[in-house]
Enzyme design. Sequence first.
Site, PDB file in Angstrom:
ATOM      1  CD  GLU A  47      -6.265   4.855  13.512  1.00 58.44           C
ATOM      2  OE1 GLU A  47      -5.932   4.897  14.711  1.00 58.44           O
ATOM      3  OE2 GLU A  47      -7.356   4.411  13.112  1.00 58.44           O
ATOM      4  CG  HIS A  52       5.997   5.525   4.921  1.00 60.30           C
ATOM      5  ND1 HIS A  52       6.133   4.277   5.448  1.00 60.30           N
ATOM      6  CD2 HIS A  52       4.716   5.876   5.178  1.00 60.30           C
ATOM      7  CE1 HIS A  52       4.980   3.890   5.987  1.00 60.30           C
ATOM      8  NE2 HIS A  52       4.105   4.852   5.824  1.00 60.30           N
ATOM      9  CG  HIS A  53       2.359   8.659   5.620  1.00 60.19           C
ATOM     10  ND1 HIS A  53       1.265   8.200   4.921  1.00 60.19           N
ATOM     11  CD2 HIS A  53       2.694   7.657   6.480  1.00 60.19           C
ATOM     12  CE1 HIS A  53       0.940   6.991   5.363  1.00 60.19           C
ATOM     13  NE2 HIS A  53       1.796   6.634   6.297  1.00 60.19           N
ATOM     14  CG  HIS A  60       2.687   3.731   9.311  1.00 61.08           C
ATOM     15  ND1 HIS A  60       2.356   3.546   7.993  1.00 61.08           N
ATOM     16  CD2 HIS A  60       3.053   2.521   9.775  1.00 61.08           C
ATOM     17  CE1 HIS A  60       2.532   2.289   7.662  1.00 61.08           C
ATOM     18  NE2 HIS A  60       2.955   1.641   8.733  1.00 61.08           N
ATOM     19  CB  SER A 105      -5.200 -15.861  11.738  1.00 63.05           C
ATOM     20  OG  SER A 105      -4.316 -15.018  11.048  1.00 63.05           O
ATOM     21  CB  SER A 143     -14.105   6.020  22.972  1.00 65.81           C
ATOM     22  OG  SER A 143     -14.532   4.804  22.465  1.00 65.81           O
ATOM     23  CB  SER A 144      -9.420   4.451  20.960  1.00 66.53           C
ATOM     24  OG  SER A 144     -10.230   4.768  19.882  1.00 66.53           O
ATOM     25  CB  THR A 156       3.424  -7.972   5.426  1.00 67.35           C
ATOM     26  OG1 THR A 156       3.599  -6.866   6.317  1.00 67.35           O
ATOM     27  CG2 THR A 156       2.003  -7.953   4.902  1.00 67.35           C
ATOM     28  NE  ARG A 210      -4.934  11.784  -0.899  1.00 63.95           N
ATOM     29  CZ  ARG A 210      -4.484  11.351   0.291  1.00 63.95           C
ATOM     30  NH1 ARG A 210      -3.182  11.248   0.531  1.00 63.95           N
ATOM     31  NH2 ARG A 210      -5.322  11.013   1.234  1.00 63.95           N
ATOM     32  CE  LYS A 242      -0.342 -12.111  10.440  1.00 61.53           C
ATOM     33  NZ  LYS A 242      -0.511 -11.852  11.879  1.00 61.53           N
ATOM     34  CD1 TRP A 248      -7.071  11.363   5.783  1.00 63.69           C
ATOM     35  CD2 TRP A 248      -7.087  10.452   7.838  1.00 63.69           C
ATOM     36  NE1 TRP A 248      -6.045  10.446   5.839  1.00 63.69           N
ATOM     37  CE2 TRP A 248      -6.029   9.866   7.092  1.00 63.69           C
ATOM     38  CE3 TRP A 248      -7.281  10.022   9.152  1.00 63.69           C
ATOM     39  CZ2 TRP A 248      -5.179   8.898   7.620  1.00 63.69           C
ATOM     40  CZ3 TRP A 248      -6.432   9.056   9.673  1.00 63.69           C
ATOM     41  CH2 TRP A 248      -5.397   8.503   8.913  1.00 63.69           C
ATOM     42  CG  HIS A 288     -15.266   8.997   2.683  1.00 69.57           C
ATOM     43  ND1 HIS A 288     -16.076   7.886   2.754  1.00 69.57           N
ATOM     44  CD2 HIS A 288     -14.087   8.555   2.163  1.00 69.57           C
ATOM     45  CE1 HIS A 288     -15.421   6.830   2.295  1.00 69.57           C
ATOM     46  NE2 HIS A 288     -14.211   7.199   1.938  1.00 69.57           N
ATOM     47  CE1 TYR A 341       0.820  -2.864   8.833  1.00 65.18           C
ATOM     48  CE2 TYR A 341       1.503  -0.562   8.857  1.00 65.18           C
ATOM     49  CZ  TYR A 341       1.483  -1.807   8.242  1.00 65.18           C
ATOM     50  OH  TYR A 341       2.100  -1.970   7.047  1.00 65.18           O
ATOM     51  CG  ASP A 395     -18.716  -9.155  30.699  1.00 65.88           C
ATOM     52  OD1 ASP A 395     -18.113  -8.357  29.966  1.00 65.88           O
ATOM     53  OD2 ASP A 395     -19.963  -9.174  30.806  1.00 65.88           O
TER      54      ASP A 395
HETATM   55  C1  HEM Z   1       3.274  -3.336   3.055  1.00 62.97           C
HETATM   56  C2  HEM Z   1       2.697  -2.464   3.801  1.00 62.97           C
HETATM   57  C3  HEM Z   1       2.521  -0.992   3.485  1.00 62.97           C
HETATM   58  C4  HEM Z   1       3.407  -0.096   2.973  1.00 62.97           C
HETATM   59  C5  HEM Z   1       4.841  -0.379   2.558  1.00 62.97           C
HETATM   60  C6  HEM Z   1       2.727   1.187   2.896  1.00 62.97           C
HETATM   61  C7  HEM Z   1       3.297   2.355   2.444  1.00 62.97           C
HETATM   62  C8  HEM Z   1       2.650   3.562   2.335  1.00 62.97           C
HETATM   63  C9  HEM Z   1       3.254   4.802   1.944  1.00 62.97           C
HETATM   64  C10 HEM Z   1       4.727   4.984   1.573  1.00 62.97           C
HETATM   65  C11 HEM Z   1       2.287   5.770   1.958  1.00 62.97           C
HETATM   66  C12 HEM Z   1       2.449   7.273   1.662  1.00 62.97           C
HETATM   67  C13 HEM Z   1       2.421   7.592   0.240  1.00 62.97           C
HETATM   68  C14 HEM Z   1       2.264   9.056  -0.033  1.00 62.97           C
HETATM   69  O1  HEM Z   1       1.392   9.722   0.560  1.00 62.97           O
HETATM   70  O2  HEM Z   1       3.010   9.546  -0.893  1.00 62.97           O
HETATM   71  C15 HEM Z   1       1.065   5.132   2.352  1.00 62.97           C
HETATM   72  C16 HEM Z   1      -0.156   5.782   2.467  1.00 62.97           C
HETATM   73  C17 HEM Z   1      -1.249   5.232   3.090  1.00 62.97           C
HETATM   74  N1  HEM Z   1      -1.371   3.928   3.528  1.00 62.97           N
HETATM   75 FE1  HEM Z   1       0.004   2.459   3.335  1.00 62.97          FE
HETATM   76  N2  HEM Z   1       1.466   1.048   3.340  1.00 62.97           N
HETATM   77  C18 HEM Z   1       1.298  -0.269   3.723  1.00 62.97           C
HETATM   78  C19 HEM Z   1       0.171  -0.830   4.264  1.00 62.97           C
HETATM   79  C20 HEM Z   1      -0.963  -0.124   4.619  1.00 62.97           C
HETATM   80  C21 HEM Z   1      -2.064  -0.652   5.385  1.00 62.97           C
HETATM   81  C22 HEM Z   1      -2.140  -2.063   5.935  1.00 62.97           C
HETATM   82  C23 HEM Z   1      -2.970   0.337   5.515  1.00 62.97           C
HETATM   83  C24 HEM Z   1      -4.309   0.354   6.203  1.00 62.97           C
HETATM   84  C25 HEM Z   1      -5.008  -0.663   6.554  1.00 62.97           C
HETATM   85  C26 HEM Z   1      -2.446   1.495   4.823  1.00 62.97           C
HETATM   86  C27 HEM Z   1      -3.104   2.698   4.737  1.00 62.97           C
HETATM   87  C28 HEM Z   1      -2.598   3.822   4.162  1.00 62.97           C
HETATM   88  C29 HEM Z   1      -3.281   5.090   4.120  1.00 62.97           C
HETATM   89  C30 HEM Z   1      -4.669   5.399   4.724  1.00 62.97           C
HETATM   90  C31 HEM Z   1      -2.456   5.969   3.432  1.00 62.97           C
HETATM   91  C32 HEM Z   1      -2.773   7.405   3.014  1.00 62.97           C
HETATM   92  C33 HEM Z   1      -2.797   8.351   4.082  1.00 62.97           C
HETATM   93  C34 HEM Z   1      -3.131   9.740   3.574  1.00 62.97           C
HETATM   94  O3  HEM Z   1      -2.252  10.387   2.994  1.00 62.97           O
HETATM   95  O4  HEM Z   1      -4.267  10.176   3.763  1.00 62.97           O
HETATM   96  N3  HEM Z   1      -1.226   1.187   4.287  1.00 62.97           N
HETATM   97  N4  HEM Z   1       1.305   3.792   2.586  1.00 62.97           N
HETATM   98 CU   LIG Z   2       2.307   4.716   6.601  1.00 62.93          CU
END
Ligand code: HEM
Ligand SMILES: [Cu+2]
Length: 535
Positions: free
Chosen positions: A257, A304-305, A255, A270, A171-172, A330, A452, A333, A144, A79, A259, A108
């Site tokens: 990614e 931070h992950h 990370h 915008s 591709s990307s 952010t 999770r 914006k 994933w 997924h 963004y 183009d």
């Molecule tokens: C203010 C902005 C953001 C902050 C401070 C932030 C912070 C964090 C942190 C600290 C985690 C890890 C938490 C953990 O696993 O214990 C996380 C996970 C995640 N964030 Fe964000 N994030 C932000 C914005 C975004 C945005 C814009 C996206 C995507 C469009 C995003 C997508 C994700 C995803 C997919 C995960 C989980 C990844 C995984 O473990 O599979 N985040 N974020």
């Molecule tokens: Cu992150």
Amino acid sequence: MTAATHDAHHEHHDHGPAKGFMRWVTTTNHKDIGTLYLVTALIMFFVGGAMALIIRLELFEPGMQWVDPLFFNQMTTLHALIMVFGAVMPAFVGLANWMIPMMIGAPDMALPRMNNWSFWILPFAFALLASTLFMEGGAPAAGWTLYPPLVLQGGNHLPFAIFSVHLLGMSSIMGAINIIVTVFNMRAPGMTLMKLPMFVWTWVITAFLLIAVMPVFAGAVTMLLTDKYFGTSFFNAAGGGDPVLYQHLFWFFGHPEVYIMILPSFGVISQIIPTFARKPLFGYSSMVYATASIGLLSFIVWAHHQYTVGMPLAGELYFTYATMLIAVPTGVKVFNWISTMWKGAMTFETPMLFAIAFVVLFTMGGFTGLMMSISPADLQYHDTYFIVAHFHYVLVPGAVFALFAGTYYWLPKWTGHKYDERLGQLHFWLSTISVNVLFFPQHFVGLAGMPRRIPDYAVQFAEFNAMSSAGAFVFGFSQLIFVYVVIKAIKGGEKASSEVWEGAENHGLEWHLPSPPPYHTWTEAPAPELILDKH
Ligand code: HEM
Ligand SMILES: [Cu+2]
């Protein structure tokens, strides 16, 4: 007037598309390739969506009812991979293909044959990934993120998944190179960098992120491959390696990614808010700098992950503060979007509704992100449903809503027909209500400790999970309305003017072209007076 002179100029050398299936296989036309990307993304959105519904079906009540745990894990893994690489990213590339040449006054993309390749690699990549479902032991089931050692303990699907990732990365990267070359070399005279529409700016920055991080991901998964089949021990502690190394490599890609998926959304929003507020975008240059800052900061916050891996205190502190910094650009914006609406003559057609919902709900996802950025707090949140709630808020009412907003906004331009506004609004309200029923309760079960990526859970989480699943089914089926509206607009309907939206000509070059635009547009550069100082 420009549209008319433009058409007259190309009577003799203009040629329409080839006929039939081969048109799509051999096309080098940015509009055709844009359409291919968008249609593929929509199909993958439903494939990934079906998997999500299997997950939510199993989680509707505690206990095991519908699928076995291994299959459940295959669903969570596929997924996510399909939504990220198959739906959200290709959809934004589709918007870029359609809109960037039309927005910068170019005929183009700069590298049209490579453009054809960027797209046609994708079906093969997805076929490889999907084929793993039919293999002995099934598809990858380690999430994933493909963390070792777990991912190495699965079956022989791994090389297929990895080769698929390589192809997706190629591709990307090709798509990103194309966008950068196009924007840097093919802008109409007078279209200086600081006059670029925000959607174009956000894509240029995204393209640099892609080129920087896709190779890292490709390298990391190749190391998984050699660990499994060629006796290396990059991630194997018994052989002197370290599984945490994989996490660093993955998140150095991962990370940025996230963004890559959100910056083009910022671009779409915008474009839309100024049009429906009938004002230029507030703080254009601060928007450009904020986007660039977010892009740069996204490279220095990856761990931070991984707060729970036992990194040194200095690391925990550094990554906490660095991550919090992202809230500053952010915030700029969000402030600018709200200021653009302030005292605007607003109307609330479907694109604007989705854009406003984006601003509110994306910001909620940003706030939970800030909570998680605090490392001691994240020790509690990590690997719970709170994380699931966070990233779904930024990705679904964030990135996916931006895609809906952009589609409704430009659909009359693409097809030449107005879409059914009543059904568009129905799609909006059903989606917005159900997406919150779906994801809001996940904050509560997460804070209460529900992990999770598990198929079963303790009974105290039952009510919120049932709510979440009910929201998921309503959300999923509401998307059929979207498909119906799009097909209906392609087939016919009230004719759209070239401007489409009242006053849109003050908001970008694309609104000076006829709706639908001819197969080749801006074969002669737009008149300099059409290029806007303010969007
Ligand atoms: C203010 C902005 C953001 C902050 C401070 C932030 C912070 C964090 C942190 C600290 C985690 C890890 C938490 C953990 O696993 O214990 C996380 C996970 C995640 N964030 Fe964000 N994030 C932000 C914005 C975004 C945005 C814009 C996206 C995507 C469009 C995003 C997508 C994700 C995803 C997919 C995960 C989980 C990844 C995984 O473990 O599979 N985040 N974020
Ligand atoms: Cu992150």
